[in-house]
Scaffold this motif. Structure first.
Motif, PDB file in Angstrom:
ATOM      1  N   VAL A  18       0.841  -1.202   0.000  1.00 55.27           N
ATOM      2  CA  VAL A  18       0.000   0.000   0.000  1.00 55.27           C
ATOM      3  C   VAL A  18       0.876   1.252   0.000  1.00 55.27           C
ATOM      4  CG1 VAL A  18      -1.653   1.334   1.363  1.00 55.27           C
ATOM      5  CG2 VAL A  18      -1.987  -1.111   1.047  1.00 55.27           C
ATOM      6  N   TRP A  19       1.912   1.272   0.856  1.00 52.24           N
ATOM      7  CA  TRP A  19       2.794   2.435   0.897  1.00 52.24           C
ATOM      8  C   TRP A  19       3.553   2.601  -0.410  1.00 52.24           C
ATOM      9  CZ3 TRP A  19       2.627   6.611   3.514  1.00 52.24           C
ATOM     10  CH2 TRP A  19       2.050   6.621   4.776  1.00 52.24           C
ATOM     11  N   ALA A  20       4.005   1.500  -0.999  1.00 51.91           N
ATOM     12  CA  ALA A  20       4.713   1.571  -2.281  1.00 51.91           C
ATOM     13  C   ALA A  20       3.795   2.160  -3.350  1.00 51.91           C
ATOM     14  CB  ALA A  20       5.209   0.189  -2.690  1.00 51.91           C
ATOM     15  N   ASP A  21       2.547   1.740  -3.350  1.00 54.20           N
ATOM     16  CA  ASP A  21       1.575   2.259  -4.312  1.00 54.20           C
ATOM     17  C   ASP A  21       1.379   3.766  -4.129  1.00 54.20           C
ATOM     18  OD1 ASP A  21      -0.398   1.863  -6.412  1.00 54.20           O
ATOM     19  OD2 ASP A  21      -1.895   2.264  -4.855  1.00 54.20           O
ATOM     20  N   VAL A  22       1.284   4.212  -2.888  1.00 54.76           N
ATOM     21  CA  VAL A  22       1.127   5.644  -2.607  1.00 54.76           C
ATOM     22  C   VAL A  22       2.341   6.423  -3.111  1.00 54.76           C
ATOM     23  CG1 VAL A  22       1.049   7.370  -0.753  1.00 54.76           C
ATOM     24  CG2 VAL A  22      -0.437   5.363  -0.658  1.00 54.76           C
ATOM     25  N   LEU A  28       6.449  10.188  -5.967  1.00 49.67           N
ATOM     26  CA  LEU A  28       7.550  10.396  -5.038  1.00 49.67           C
ATOM     27  C   LEU A  28       8.687   9.409  -5.317  1.00 49.67           C
ATOM     28  CD1 LEU A  28       5.301  10.974  -1.934  1.00 49.67           C
ATOM     29  CD2 LEU A  28       6.580  12.704  -3.216  1.00 49.67           C
ATOM     30  N   VAL A  29       8.361   8.312  -5.954  1.00 52.78           N
ATOM     31  CA  VAL A  29       9.346   7.395  -6.535  1.00 52.78           C
ATOM     32  C   VAL A  29       8.833   7.018  -7.914  1.00 52.78           C
ATOM     33  CG1 VAL A  29      10.153   6.462  -4.313  1.00 52.78           C
ATOM     34  CG2 VAL A  29       8.369   5.276  -5.568  1.00 52.78           C
ATOM     35  N   HIS A  30       9.747   6.626  -8.788  1.00 57.06           N
ATOM     36  CA  HIS A  30       9.353   6.277 -10.150  1.00 57.06           C
ATOM     37  C   HIS A  30       8.709   4.890 -10.197  1.00 57.06           C
ATOM     38  CE1 HIS A  30       9.409   5.987 -14.474  1.00 57.06           C
ATOM     39  NE2 HIS A  30      10.104   4.867 -14.392  1.00 57.06           N
ATOM     40  N   ALA A  31       9.310   3.937  -9.461  1.00 52.91           N
ATOM     41  CA  ALA A  31       8.797   2.568  -9.488  1.00 52.91           C
ATOM     42  C   ALA A  31       9.114   1.855  -8.189  1.00 52.91           C
ATOM     43  CB  ALA A  31       9.404   1.805 -10.655  1.00 52.91           C
ATOM     44  N   ALA A  32       8.236   0.949  -7.799  1.00 54.02           N
ATOM     45  CA  ALA A  32       8.444   0.070  -6.651  1.00 54.02           C
ATOM     46  C   ALA A  32       7.803  -1.265  -7.000  1.00 54.02           C
ATOM     47  CB  ALA A  32       7.829   0.659  -5.398  1.00 54.02           C
ATOM     48  N   VAL A  33       8.633  -2.305  -7.057  1.00 53.08           N
ATOM     49  CA  VAL A  33       8.164  -3.616  -7.511  1.00 53.08           C
ATOM     50  C   VAL A  33       8.507  -4.677  -6.474  1.00 53.08           C
ATOM     51  CG1 VAL A  33       8.376  -5.366  -9.320  1.00 53.08           C
ATOM     52  CG2 VAL A  33       8.519  -2.944  -9.915  1.00 53.08           C
ATOM     53  N   TRP A  40      12.107  -5.784  -2.514  1.00 55.18           N
ATOM     54  CA  TRP A  40      11.496  -4.736  -3.326  1.00 55.18           C
ATOM     55  C   TRP A  40      12.558  -4.066  -4.163  1.00 55.18           C
ATOM     56  CZ3 TRP A  40       6.367  -3.107  -3.447  1.00 55.18           C
ATOM     57  CH2 TRP A  40       5.523  -3.747  -2.542  1.00 55.18           C
ATOM     58  N   LEU A  41      12.236  -3.788  -5.416  1.00 52.80           N
ATOM     59  CA  LEU A  41      13.087  -2.972  -6.268  1.00 52.80           C
ATOM     60  C   LEU A  41      12.457  -1.590  -6.317  1.00 52.80           C
ATOM     61  CD1 LEU A  41      13.757  -5.388  -9.280  1.00 52.80           C
ATOM     62  CD2 LEU A  41      15.161  -5.003  -7.247  1.00 52.80           C
ATOM     63  N   VAL A  42      13.251  -0.571  -5.991  1.00 54.25           N
ATOM     64  CA  VAL A  42      12.749   0.795  -5.948  1.00 54.25           C
ATOM     65  C   VAL A  42      13.661   1.678  -6.789  1.00 54.25           C
ATOM     66  CG1 VAL A  42      12.246   2.772  -4.471  1.00 54.25           C
ATOM     67  CG2 VAL A  42      11.761   0.471  -3.669  1.00 54.25           C
ATOM     68  N   GLN A  43      13.037   2.488  -7.624  1.00 54.39           N
ATOM     69  CA  GLN A  43      13.779   3.423  -8.465  1.00 54.39           C
ATOM     70  C   GLN A  43      13.187   4.811  -8.234  1.00 54.39           C
ATOM     71  OE1 GLN A  43      13.413   2.694 -12.694  1.00 54.39           O
ATOM     72  NE2 GLN A  43      15.511   3.380 -13.041  1.00 54.39           N
ATOM     73  N   HIS A  44      14.036   5.748  -7.817  1.00 54.08           N
ATOM     74  CA  HIS A  44      13.546   7.098  -7.511  1.00 54.08           C
ATOM     75  C   HIS A  44      13.257   7.911  -8.762  1.00 54.08           C
ATOM     76  CE1 HIS A  44      13.841   7.073  -3.147  1.00 54.08           C
ATOM     77  NE2 HIS A  44      14.886   6.274  -3.308  1.00 54.08           N
ATOM     78  N   ALA A  45      14.047   7.731  -9.811  1.00 54.81           N
ATOM     79  CA  ALA A  45      13.848   8.440 -11.077  1.00 54.81           C
ATOM     80  C   ALA A  45      14.008   7.440 -12.208  1.00 54.81           C
ATOM     81  CB  ALA A  45      14.862   9.573 -11.216  1.00 54.81           C
ATOM     82  N   ARG A  51      17.366   0.465  -6.362  1.00 55.82           N
ATOM     83  CA  ARG A  51      17.749   0.006  -5.024  1.00 55.82           C
ATOM     84  C   ARG A  51      16.996  -1.266  -4.706  1.00 55.82           C
ATOM     85  NH1 ARG A  51      16.459   4.484  -0.774  1.00 55.82           N
ATOM     86  NH2 ARG A  51      17.000   2.754   0.577  1.00 55.82           N
ATOM     87  N   VAL A  52      17.633  -2.147  -3.969  1.00 56.07           N
ATOM     88  CA  VAL A  52      16.989  -3.373  -3.504  1.00 56.07           C
ATOM     89  C   VAL A  52      16.705  -3.214  -2.020  1.00 56.07           C
ATOM     90  CG1 VAL A  52      17.198  -5.866  -3.224  1.00 56.07           C
ATOM     91  CG2 VAL A  52      18.222  -4.754  -5.221  1.00 56.07           C
ATOM     92  N   LEU A  53      15.433  -3.298  -1.660  1.00 59.46           N
ATOM     93  CA  LEU A  53      15.029  -3.240  -0.258  1.00 59.46           C
ATOM     94  C   LEU A  53      14.724  -4.663   0.188  1.00 59.46           C
ATOM     95  CD1 LEU A  53      12.663  -0.119  -0.362  1.00 59.46           C
ATOM     96  CD2 LEU A  53      15.132  -0.210   0.025  1.00 59.46           C
ATOM     97  N   THR A  54      15.134  -4.998   1.397  1.00 62.04           N
ATOM     98  CA  THR A  54      15.050  -6.399   1.824  1.00 62.04           C
ATOM     99  C   THR A  54      13.670  -6.859   2.251  1.00 62.04           C
ATOM    100  OG1 THR A  54      15.720  -5.833   4.067  1.00 62.04           O
ATOM    101  CG2 THR A  54      17.465  -6.439   2.519  1.00 62.04           C
TER     102      THR A  54
END
Length: 78
Positions: A18-22, A28-33, A40-45, A51-54
């Motif tokens: 839910v937070w990733a979707d928000v 606020l971030v380009h992608a969160a998968v 989680w894979l997160v890309q700010h732009a 970035r890999v989140l555990t």
């Protein structure tokens, strides 16, 4: 006697999702998968590094950091 504060619960994958979707919807971030491994894979732009989140705790920490940055840079706030 002091009242006991509730113990913080470990964030769930649903809460992190839910937070990733928000974060993505508010741009606020380009992608969160979410990966099948729970990471989680997160890309700010779009052109930025990935970035890999555990796990869910890291996603919530990212959301808290983004909220802090937004609130601390907002004009008229301390």
């Amino acid at each position: 006697m002091k009242p006991r504060l509730p113990q913080p619960q470990t964030p769930t994958a649903v809460e992190a999702s839910v937070w990733a979707d928000v974060l993505v919807r508010r741009q606020l971030v380009h992608a969160a998968v979410l990966l099948p491994t729970g990471q989680w894979l997160v890309q700010h732009a779009s052109s930025g590094p990935v970035r890999v989140l555990t796990g869910p705790s890291d996603v919530l920490a990212l959301a808290a950091a983004v909220q802090h940055r937004i609130r601390s840079t907002r004009p008229g706030t301390r």
